[in-house]
Design a protein around this motif. Structure first.
Motif, PDB file in Angstrom:
ATOM      1  N   TYR A  24      -3.729  21.278 -12.484  1.00 41.04           N
ATOM      2  CA  TYR A  24      -3.727  22.283 -13.542  1.00 41.04           C
ATOM      3  C   TYR A  24      -2.689  23.375 -13.300  1.00 41.04           C
ATOM      4  N   SER A  25      -2.475  23.754 -12.048  1.00 42.40           N
ATOM      5  CA  SER A  25      -1.477  24.801 -11.795  1.00 42.40           C
ATOM      6  C   SER A  25      -0.075  24.306 -12.141  1.00 42.40           C
ATOM      7  N   GLU A  26       0.230  23.046 -11.839  1.00 41.28           N
ATOM      8  CA  GLU A  26       1.538  22.505 -12.191  1.00 41.28           C
ATOM      9  C   GLU A  26       1.697  22.384 -13.708  1.00 41.28           C
ATOM     10  N   ALA A  27       0.637  21.927 -14.385  1.00 43.05           N
ATOM     11  CA  ALA A  27       0.692  21.811 -15.844  1.00 43.05           C
ATOM     12  C   ALA A  27       0.933  23.181 -16.480  1.00 43.05           C
ATOM     13  N   ALA A  28       0.237  24.183 -15.993  1.00 42.08           N
ATOM     14  CA  ALA A  28       0.418  25.538 -16.518  1.00 42.08           C
ATOM     15  C   ALA A  28       1.851  26.008 -16.301  1.00 42.08           C
ATOM     16  N   GLU A  29       2.404  25.681 -15.150  1.00 41.75           N
ATOM     17  CA  GLU A  29       3.782  26.067 -14.849  1.00 41.75           C
ATOM     18  C   GLU A  29       4.764  25.362 -15.787  1.00 41.75           C
ATOM     19  N   TRP A  30       4.584  24.078 -16.000  1.00 42.18           N
ATOM     20  CA  TRP A  30       5.448  23.327 -16.902  1.00 42.18           C
ATOM     21  C   TRP A  30       5.401  23.912 -18.317  1.00 42.18           C
ATOM     22  N   LEU A  31       4.222  24.341 -18.735  1.00 38.70           N
ATOM     23  CA  LEU A  31       4.041  24.830 -20.106  1.00 38.70           C
ATOM     24  C   LEU A  31       4.308  26.322 -20.252  1.00 38.70           C
ATOM     25  N   GLY A  32       4.429  27.032 -19.129  1.00 37.38           N
ATOM     26  CA  GLY A  32       4.673  28.473 -19.192  1.00 37.38           C
ATOM     27  C   GLY A  32       3.471  29.262 -19.662  1.00 37.38           C
ATOM     28  N   ILE A  33       2.278  28.796 -19.284  1.00 41.57           N
ATOM     29  CA  ILE A  33       1.039  29.472 -19.660  1.00 41.57           C
ATOM     30  C   ILE A  33       0.154  29.599 -18.432  1.00 41.57           C
ATOM     31  N   THR A  34      -0.993  30.239 -18.594  1.00 42.66           N
ATOM     32  CA  THR A  34      -1.922  30.377 -17.471  1.00 42.66           C
ATOM     33  C   THR A  34      -2.869  29.177 -17.415  1.00 42.66           C
ATOM     34  N   GLN A  35      -3.478  28.978 -16.247  1.00 42.46           N
ATOM     35  CA  GLN A  35      -4.474  27.908 -16.122  1.00 42.46           C
ATOM     36  C   GLN A  35      -5.646  28.148 -17.057  1.00 42.46           C
ATOM     37  N   ASN A  36      -6.025  29.417 -17.233  1.00 44.44           N
ATOM     38  CA  ASN A  36      -7.127  29.724 -18.154  1.00 44.44           C
ATOM     39  C   ASN A  36      -6.797  29.272 -19.570  1.00 44.44           C
ATOM     40  N   SER A  37      -5.524  29.387 -19.969  1.00 40.49           N
ATOM     41  CA  SER A  37      -5.127  28.912 -21.300  1.00 40.49           C
ATOM     42  C   SER A  37      -5.343  27.401 -21.411  1.00 40.49           C
ATOM     43  N   LEU A  38      -5.044  26.694 -20.335  1.00 36.94           N
ATOM     44  CA  LEU A  38      -5.286  25.242 -20.337  1.00 36.94           C
ATOM     45  C   LEU A  38      -6.771  24.951 -20.497  1.00 36.94           C
TER      46      LEU A  38
END
Length: 181
Positions: free
Chosen positions: A30-44
């Protein structure tokens, strides 16, 4: 359509499961996905709650699938629509060795599916989870076979110009010589 459940219908369970699988298979999750998308993990997390009011955009799916070199969501969409998604080769220069390698992949997938069937029926009953796994295994086998056929067609079937007299314009169209009408 039950309008009270429009949020669930807008983002069905199969979609959420496929997105979560795509995210968890990233090396950093999830931290990598958030980084790729430019959002926070909470947003995911907010966008992947079944009872939430936010959705996970398809554009984000494209980004994380490319990042993880997977296609779980598109495969899930295809299965849901009763279709098969066949990835096209990236390189136009496909040779016999590539086609034979793809055929070996077909055999491997069919062997895995065969083992899944054997395991699922050995107790005389196939439960829901086993059946879902069989559907996924069959889908993967079918995709590999379609990929192989696609490579054969793109490599060895020549396109020819054909006059389509039944068309009012009388224009010629390209036709793959291996495909029957």
């Amino acid at each position: 359509m039950d309008l009270r459940n429009w949020k669930i219908q807008k983002q069905p369970d199969w979609y959420i499961k496929a997105v979560k699988k795509t995210i968890t298979e990233l090396a950093g999750g999830y931290s990598e996905a958030a980084e790729w998308l430019g959002i926070t993990q909470n947003s995911l997390f907010n966008r992947l709650r079944t009872e939430g009011d936010q959705v996970f955009p398809i554009g984000w799916v494209q980004v994380i699938q490319r990042a993880g070199n997977t296609h779980y969501v598109i495969d899930a969409m295809a299965r849901e629509a009763g279709c098969v998604c066949v990835p096209l080769p990236e390189d136009e220069l496909v040779g016999v060795a590539d086609i034979n390698e793809k055929l070996l992949e077909v055999f491997e997938e069919v062997a895995l599916y065969s083992q899944q069937v054997k395991n699922a029926i050995e107790d005389g009953e196939v439960d829901r989870e086993e059946f879902d796994n069989l559907k996924v295994g069959l889908y993967r086998s079918t995709v590999k076979m379609q990929e192989h056929l696609n490579l054969v067609s793109r490599t060895f079937c020549k396109s020819e110009e054909v006059n389509a007299p039944s068309c009012s314009s009388g224009r010629s169209v390209a036709k793959n010589t291996c495909v029957e009408n």
